[in-house]
Scaffold this motif. Structure first.
Motif, short mmCIF file in Angstrom:
data_model
loop_
_atom_site.label_atom_id
_atom_site.label_comp_id
_atom_site.label_asym_id
_atom_site.label_seq_id
_atom_site.Cartn_x
_atom_site.Cartn_y
_atom_site.Cartn_z
N UNK A 74 0.81 -1.21 0.00
CA UNK A 74 0.00 0.00 0.00
C UNK A 74 0.85 1.27 0.00
N UNK A 75 1.88 1.30 0.83
CA UNK A 75 2.70 2.50 0.92
C UNK A 75 3.28 2.87 -0.44
N UNK A 76 3.96 1.93 -1.09
CA UNK A 76 4.59 2.21 -2.38
C UNK A 76 3.57 2.65 -3.41
N UNK A 77 2.48 1.92 -3.51
CA UNK A 77 1.47 2.26 -4.51
C UNK A 77 0.83 3.62 -4.21
N UNK A 78 0.65 3.92 -2.93
CA UNK A 78 0.08 5.21 -2.55
C UNK A 78 1.02 6.35 -2.91
N UNK A 79 2.29 6.20 -2.54
CA UNK A 79 3.26 7.26 -2.83
C UNK A 79 3.41 7.48 -4.32
N UNK A 80 3.44 6.40 -5.08
CA UNK A 80 3.58 6.52 -6.54
C UNK A 80 2.35 7.19 -7.15
N UNK A 81 1.17 6.83 -6.67
CA UNK A 81 -0.06 7.43 -7.20
C UNK A 81 -0.14 8.91 -6.86
N UNK A 82 0.22 9.26 -5.63
CA UNK A 82 0.19 10.66 -5.21
C UNK A 82 1.17 11.50 -6.02
N UNK A 83 2.36 10.96 -6.22
CA UNK A 83 3.38 11.66 -7.01
C UNK A 83 2.91 11.88 -8.45
N UNK A 84 2.12 10.95 -8.95
CA UNK A 84 1.57 11.06 -10.31
C UNK A 84 0.37 12.00 -10.37
N UNK A 85 -0.02 12.55 -9.21
CA UNK A 85 -1.13 13.50 -9.17
C UNK A 85 -2.50 12.87 -9.19
N UNK A 86 -2.58 11.58 -8.82
CA UNK A 86 -3.87 10.88 -8.83
C UNK A 86 -4.49 10.91 -7.43
N UNK A 87 -5.79 11.15 -7.37
CA UNK A 87 -6.50 10.97 -6.10
C UNK A 87 -6.55 9.48 -5.81
N UNK A 88 -6.77 9.12 -4.52
CA UNK A 88 -6.58 7.72 -4.13
C UNK A 88 -7.73 7.16 -3.30
N UNK A 89 -8.16 5.97 -3.68
CA UNK A 89 -8.98 5.12 -2.83
C UNK A 89 -8.05 4.00 -2.38
N UNK A 90 -7.95 3.74 -1.09
CA UNK A 90 -7.01 2.73 -0.64
C UNK A 90 -7.66 1.82 0.41
N UNK A 91 -7.47 0.54 0.25
CA UNK A 91 -8.01 -0.43 1.19
C UNK A 91 -7.30 -0.33 2.55
N UNK A 92 -7.97 -0.81 3.57
CA UNK A 92 -7.36 -0.89 4.89
C UNK A 92 -6.50 -2.17 4.94
N UNK A 93 -5.51 -2.24 5.81
CA UNK A 93 -4.98 -1.10 6.55
C UNK A 93 -4.27 -0.14 5.61
N UNK A 94 -4.37 1.13 5.94
CA UNK A 94 -3.72 2.16 5.13
C UNK A 94 -2.21 1.93 5.11
N UNK A 95 -1.63 1.62 6.27
CA UNK A 95 -0.19 1.41 6.41
C UNK A 95 0.05 0.32 7.43
N UNK A 96 1.25 -0.27 7.39
CA UNK A 96 1.58 -1.37 8.29
C UNK A 96 2.35 -0.92 9.53
N UNK A 97 2.83 0.32 9.52
CA UNK A 97 3.54 0.84 10.69
C UNK A 97 3.52 2.37 10.66
N UNK A 98 4.01 2.99 11.72
CA UNK A 98 3.94 4.44 11.87
C UNK A 98 4.77 5.19 10.84
N UNK A 99 5.91 4.66 10.46
CA UNK A 99 6.76 5.36 9.48
C UNK A 99 6.10 5.38 8.11
N UNK A 100 5.45 4.26 7.73
CA UNK A 100 4.72 4.23 6.46
C UNK A 100 3.58 5.25 6.48
N UNK A 101 2.88 5.30 7.59
CA UNK A 101 1.75 6.21 7.72
C UNK A 101 2.21 7.66 7.56
N UNK A 102 3.29 8.02 8.21
CA UNK A 102 3.81 9.39 8.13
C UNK A 102 4.17 9.75 6.69
N UNK A 103 4.82 8.82 5.99
CA UNK A 103 5.22 9.07 4.60
C UNK A 103 4.00 9.29 3.71
#
Length: 343
Positions: free
Chosen positions: A79-108
């Protein structure tokens, strides 16, 4: 009305629920799918309607200028990688839970959403269920008064008969009983209590049934929450039970109480204090993704995009607050029940 073209990452079980829910909205349509498997575009298009492009490389799909939104249905560890890549590409995001697997992923992920100014819909769809839309309305109307105790518990045996079992048993993608599924209950509890959690104490264990033996992490946990406003709460996350699916809710306030689909309120004169009154809310009674209220949630997301506003109820900000409590709870359980502050 703007039309939103949606690309879906992952073509597995949960995508089979996302795609029709997106297509059922007034202003969005799935126009691309990315899968590690080789898919026939004609078959995928015929299955879901419309002209759907098929990709085997996420980066290539993200370069498509016609895609406005990405729906992330990949394994949680991705999820983290796909989210960061999608955001960088300027795409809005729908993402399944869990959003992130740890606090550092969540912050990023939070940082990326702000940097690239993308809107996010996190699939804590239980907030959009009849059960919790009704429950929250009753709270907002003051029928329960000021809530000082709440418990929302998740009971669901996730065994070999369940769609996500194959990868869910792995620590890498399951994480914990809270992260993999109990997150829905904890998130719903935070919705009802409407106060930040300041401290959590958790304990965990596992079933002795051979059915759940492959799990690489403990599959039952109970967390006690202390809220900033002085209220307390409890959330059990049980994914190794042998029983029907059950989403237990009990709220206790200064003017009344709610128990699942029943309630009693001193605000309503003439009620028998020895009997519960019932609502007609539809209870959450299934873990099957086809029964999840995605249609209602996704429609609200696309409506918010039309207005340039953040997703109501399940934005990345809302979801991040719930995840921080879950990470603290798992830390407490790992430490044998040591209380952990929630920052």
């Amino acid at each position: 009305m703007k039309k939103y073209n949606v690309g879906v990452i992952g073509y597995g079980w949960v995508a089979s629920a996302h795609i029709p829910a997106i297509n059922d909205s007034k202003q969005a349509q799935v126009t691309a799918v990315c899968s590690s498997r080789k898919l026939d575009p004609a078959e995928v298009s015929a299955e879901h309607g419309g002209d759907i492009k098929v990709y085997n490389d996420v980066s290539k799909m993200l370069k498509d200028p016609d895609i406005d939104v990405i729906s992330i249905c990949s394994y949680p560890s991705m999820h983290k990688k796909h989210y960061l890549d999608a955001a960088k590409a300027g795409k809005h995001v729908i993402v399944e839970k869990p959003l992130a697997m740890n606090a550092s992923e969540l912050k990023a992920m939070e940082t990326a959403s702000k940097k690239y100014k993308v809107k996010t819909c996190v699939c804590f769809e239980c907030r959009w269920s009849s059960q919790f839309l009704t429950t929250k309305s009753m709270i907002d109307e003051g029928l329960l008064g000021k809530i000082h105790y709440g418990e929302v518990d998740y009971y669901h045996g996730i065994g070999p008969w369940y769609g996500q079992y194959r990868w869910n048993v792995k620590k890498k993608d399951g994480g914990s009983s809270l992260l993999t599924a109990g997150c829905h209950a904890l998130d719903a509890l935070l919705l009802c209590m409407d106060s930040p959690v300041v401290e959590v104490t958790s304990y965990d264990t596992r079933s002795h049934s051979k059915v759940f033996k492959p799990y690489e992490y403990t599959t039952s946990s109970v967390s006690i929450l202390k809220f900033k406003n002085g209220a307390i709460g409890k959330c059990s996350a049980i994914v190794d039970c042998l029983q029907p699916y059950y989403f237990h809710t009990h709220l206790v306030g200064s003017e009344g109480s709610l128990l699942d689909n029943k309630f009693h309120s001193m605000k309503l004169g003439g009620l028998d204090k020895n009997k519960w009154s019932e609502t007609s809310m539809k209870m959450l009674d299934s873990g099957d993704v086809s029964d999840h209220p995605y249609t209602t949630q996704f429609q609200a997301f696309f409506d918010a995009l039309d207005k340039g506003k953040d997703m109501p109820l399940t934005s990345i900000k809302d979801a991040a607050a719930s995840h921080r409590v879950m990470f603290a709870a798992d830390k407490s359980a790992a430490a044998g029940g040591k209380p952990v502050k929630v920052s």
